[in-house]
Design an enzyme around this catalytic site. Structure first.
Site, short mmCIF file in Angstrom:
data_model
loop_
_atom_site.label_atom_id
_atom_site.label_comp_id
_atom_site.label_asym_id
_atom_site.label_seq_id
_atom_site.Cartn_x
_atom_site.Cartn_y
_atom_site.Cartn_z
N THR A 51 3.46 2.20 5.96
CA THR A 51 2.70 2.15 6.16
C THR A 51 1.38 3.41 6.70
OG1 THR A 51 0.43 0.52 6.07
CG2 THR A 51 2.94 0.44 7.73
N ASP B 263 -0.92 2.09 7.93
CA ASP B 263 -2.33 1.92 9.38
C ASP B 263 -0.82 1.92 10.61
OD1 ASP B 263 -3.74 0.91 7.69
OD2 ASP B 263 -3.08 -0.82 7.08
N ASP C 247 0.79 -0.95 11.75
CA ASP C 247 0.89 -2.08 12.24
C ASP C 247 1.94 -2.84 11.80
OD1 ASP C 247 1.08 -1.73 9.57
OD2 ASP C 247 -0.90 -3.38 9.51
N ASP D 244 3.85 -4.69 6.15
CA ASP D 244 4.44 -6.10 6.76
C ASP D 244 4.42 -6.74 5.92
OD1 ASP D 244 1.50 -6.04 6.67
OD2 ASP D 244 1.20 -7.32 8.65
N ARG E 79 -8.27 -1.82 8.56
CA ARG E 79 -9.20 -3.85 8.04
C ARG E 79 -8.47 -3.35 9.43
NH1 ARG E 79 -7.41 -4.76 3.07
NH2 ARG E 79 -7.93 -2.53 2.06
N GLY F 230 0.88 -1.14 -0.11
CA GLY F 230 0.19 0.21 -0.08
C GLY F 230 0.57 0.89 -0.17
N ARG G 98 0.72 -5.11 -5.18
CA ARG G 98 1.15 -6.09 -4.89
C ARG G 98 1.50 -6.68 -6.08
NH1 ARG G 98 -2.65 -2.85 -1.97
NH2 ARG G 98 -2.07 -3.24 0.41
#
Ligand code: ADP
Length: 343
Positions: free
Chosen positions: A129, A131, A133, A106, A175, A14, A75
């Site tokens: 990212t 996120d 995460d 990740d 998400r 992403g 991706r």
């Protein structure tokens, strides 16, 4: 004679604001240490398809302030396969690359780890990212910009919500993790928050909104992560769930339930990809500048199979294996704080 280093670099997965700043830092950091840099377009696909560009000092001029990535990202289904990774390795060998720096999340790090395990090819990850995460760093590049983008929108939504005395359900990205929702709700002064990590209690949320309304609140904002609630979004235990279609955002369901339980007027605003675009914040640019050059320094020093991160203000490295085991947990106390302050 000393080996001349030639570093391959990709942006993968992403996109995140600050990827360009990190790329600039990798390129200029490497050139300042007499290493060459070859960029591959569209992430692992560009490696597999040998779509490359030599990156000189001017190739990264004027990009520190630009969102997205000049190398483009993708991706790659092929890289998930062993033959795909074999092809990527052959291309790296063909270009006589001595290491690979991956700017990604990740998923991209999992791919990097596979490549490194299978071919003993030196890799280093830089966490980009929105996120937040990725294990091994307090902040990922892009997260701060996404949160800032979200609160700018929340501020605007608040103006119209106040004028019409409405509740707004504002959906942010996330998400699987609720970091963006948590920070955006706190900094945006939201009255409620729903995140993927915590089972939603919509009746309790509705009650708080009603109480606030009775106390004279003229608007309420509920920040919802796109992955909030999973399948468990029923209004009351035992009550049938409203139909949930995968193509329809969960926020509409949340809005219907809240409207039903409170009798208040509820509207939905899904922020979507707006959160990922635009110029990176100073925080993200400076994080990207630190981490990109650190990745180069570690690669040239012979360290690999790691990601670079920032923990408690210091630049640190963590093995990819360790980083992929677990990312940081959401601080539940901050979720409580959102509710305490949003009374
Ligand atoms: P992000 O890096 O933002 O988390 P993705 O999860 O989409 O994004 O991962 C980016 C790419 O990394 C994938 O398209 C794939 O090519 C590669 N990748 C992800 N997981 C693996 C894996 N388990 N093994 C090999 N490659 C992977």
């Amino acid at each position: 004679m000393e080996t001349r280093h030639r570093i391959a670099v990709i942006t993968s997965g992403g996109d995140a604001p600050g990827m360009n700043a990190a790329l600039r830092s990798v390129v200029r950091g490497a050139l300042s240490r007499q290493a060459e840099v070859v960029g591959f377009y569209t992430g692992y696909d560009g490696l597999i398809n040998d779509d490359s560009v030599k990156l000189g000092v001017h190739s990264v001029s004027g990009i520190i302030n630009r969102g997205g990535t000049i190398l483009h990202t993708a991706r790659s289904a092929d890289f998930l396969t062993e033959p795909g990774r074999a092809k990527a390795y052959q291309v790296l060998e063909k270009h006589q690359c001595t290491g690979l720096i991956i700017l990604g999340g990740d998923g991209s790090f999992r791919g990097a780890r596979d490549l490194s395990h299978e071919y003993k090819f030196p890799v280093i990850g830089v966490p980009t990212t929105i996120d937040n995460d990725v294990g091994g760093t307090d902040y990922t590049i892009g997260f701060d910009t996404a949160v800032n983008n979200a609160i700018l929108c929340i501020d605007k939504i608040r103006d119209t919500a106040e004028s019409h005395e409405r509740v707004f359900v504002v959906e942010v990205m996330g998400r699987n993790r609720g970091f963006i929702a948590m920070e955006a709700a706190l900094a945006g002064g939201a009255e409620g928050i729903l995140v993927p990590e915590i089972k939603p209690d919509l009746p309790a949320l509705a009650e708080r909104l009603i109480k606030g309304h009775r106390r004279g609140k003229t608007s309420s904002i509920v920040v919802v992560s796109e992955g909030a609630g999973g399948a468990d979004m029923s209004a009351r235990p035992g009550e049938d769930e409203l139909p949930r279609s995968p193509s329809v955002s969960i926020s509409y369901h949340v809005a219907d339930v809240i409207a039903g339980l409170t009798g208040l007027e509820v509207r939905v605003c899904v922020l979507g990809h707006i959160q990922r675009g635009g110029p990176p914040t100073a925080f993200d640019r400076s994080l990207a500048s630190r981490l990109g050059a650190a990745a180069v320094d570690h690669l040239l020093a012979g360290t690999h199979d790691v990601m670079v991160g920032r923990q408690m203000g210091k630049i640190v490295i963590t093995s990819l294996d360790e980083s992929l085991k677990e990312s940081q947990a959401l601080d539940k106390k901050v979720l409580d704080l959102v509710e305490r302050l949003g009374r």
